[in-house]
Scaffold this motif. Structure first.
Motif, PDB file in Angstrom:
ATOM      1  N   LYS A 160       0.850  -1.187   0.000  1.00 48.77           N
ATOM      2  CA  LYS A 160       0.000   0.000   0.000  1.00 48.77           C
ATOM      3  C   LYS A 160       0.887   1.238   0.000  1.00 48.77           C
ATOM      4  CE  LYS A 160      -3.793   2.322   2.275  1.00 48.77           C
ATOM      5  NZ  LYS A 160      -4.753   2.322   3.367  1.00 48.77           N
ATOM      6  N   ILE A 161       0.685   2.081  -0.998  1.00 43.89           N
ATOM      7  CA  ILE A 161       1.388   3.348  -1.109  1.00 43.89           C
ATOM      8  C   ILE A 161       0.331   4.429  -1.084  1.00 43.89           C
ATOM      9  CG2 ILE A 161       2.846   4.779  -2.573  1.00 43.89           C
ATOM     10  CD1 ILE A 161       4.055   2.215  -3.695  1.00 43.89           C
ATOM     11  N   ASP A 162       0.474   5.350  -0.139  1.00 41.83           N
ATOM     12  CA  ASP A 162      -0.546   6.384   0.042  1.00 41.83           C
ATOM     13  C   ASP A 162       0.072   7.773  -0.042  1.00 41.83           C
ATOM     14  OD1 ASP A 162      -3.174   7.277   0.540  1.00 41.83           O
ATOM     15  OD2 ASP A 162      -2.708   7.535   2.666  1.00 41.83           O
ATOM     16  N   LEU A 187       2.083   9.312  -2.047  1.00 36.94           N
ATOM     17  CA  LEU A 187       3.519   9.399  -2.290  1.00 36.94           C
ATOM     18  C   LEU A 187       3.821  10.578  -3.204  1.00 36.94           C
ATOM     19  CD1 LEU A 187       6.198   7.657  -1.879  1.00 36.94           C
ATOM     20  CD2 LEU A 187       5.830   7.044  -4.251  1.00 36.94           C
ATOM     21  N   SER A 194      -0.845   7.018  -5.389  1.00 38.69           N
ATOM     22  CA  SER A 194      -1.498   6.251  -4.330  1.00 38.69           C
ATOM     23  C   SER A 194      -1.973   4.960  -4.967  1.00 38.69           C
ATOM     24  CB  SER A 194      -2.693   7.006  -3.750  1.00 38.69           C
ATOM     25  OG  SER A 194      -2.286   8.121  -3.002  1.00 38.69           O
ATOM     26  N   GLU A 252      -2.864   0.417  -4.056  1.00 38.99           N
ATOM     27  CA  GLU A 252      -2.925  -0.734  -3.157  1.00 38.99           C
ATOM     28  C   GLU A 252      -2.887  -1.984  -4.014  1.00 38.99           C
ATOM     29  OE1 GLU A 252      -5.996  -2.552   0.105  1.00 38.99           O
ATOM     30  OE2 GLU A 252      -5.646  -0.382   0.097  1.00 38.99           O
ATOM     31  N   ILE A 296      10.524   2.184  -3.349  1.00 42.90           N
ATOM     32  CA  ILE A 296      10.060   1.026  -2.574  1.00 42.90           C
ATOM     33  C   ILE A 296      11.240   0.312  -1.924  1.00 42.90           C
ATOM     34  CG2 ILE A 296       8.960  -1.251  -2.718  1.00 42.90           C
ATOM     35  CD1 ILE A 296       7.164  -0.019  -4.943  1.00 42.90           C
ATOM     36  N   GLY A 343       4.460  10.898   2.012  1.00 40.57           N
ATOM     37  CA  GLY A 343       3.696   9.682   1.767  1.00 40.57           C
ATOM     38  C   GLY A 343       4.034   8.553   2.720  1.00 40.57           C
ATOM     39  N   THR A 344       3.341   7.418   2.526  1.00 39.92           N
ATOM     40  CA  THR A 344       3.595   6.217   3.315  1.00 39.92           C
ATOM     41  C   THR A 344       3.700   5.018   2.388  1.00 39.92           C
ATOM     42  OG1 THR A 344       1.240   5.801   3.662  1.00 39.92           O
ATOM     43  CG2 THR A 344       2.371   7.062   5.365  1.00 39.92           C
ATOM     44  N   ILE A 345       4.538   4.071   2.796  1.00 37.31           N
ATOM     45  CA  ILE A 345       4.679   2.803   2.081  1.00 37.31           C
ATOM     46  C   ILE A 345       4.588   1.696   3.119  1.00 37.31           C
ATOM     47  CG2 ILE A 345       6.136   1.356   0.631  1.00 37.31           C
ATOM     48  CD1 ILE A 345       7.525   3.934  -0.329  1.00 37.31           C
TER      49      ILE A 345
END
Length: 65
Positions: free
Chosen positions: A3-5, A7, A19, A21, A44, A53-55
């Motif tokens: 899941k990348i949100d 970024l 973003s 999933e 990544i 962002g979040t990974i």
């Protein structure tokens, strides 16, 4: 699951905002030259640091800014 949100990665004239999933174990990544395929893989892998962002990979947070 990957899941990348929200970024955000910017360098010179290139900007990557994403973003997504992914629930499958195998995923293909394709696009034209300069689209950011390699940059996304480097982010990544932790070789490049996004601005925001979040990974999360299989419940483990790899990056959060």
């Amino acid at each position: 699951m990957l899941k990348i949100d929200n970024l955000q990665f910017h360098v010179a004239a290139f900007s990557l905002e994403l973003s997504l999933e992914l629930r499958s174990r195998v995923t293909g990544l394709y696009g034209p030259s300069g689209a950011g395929k390699t940059t996304l893989l480097e982010i990544i892998a932790g070789l490049k640091k996004p601005r925001h962002g979040t990974i999360v990979l299989s419940g483990r947070e790899l990056f959060n800014a």
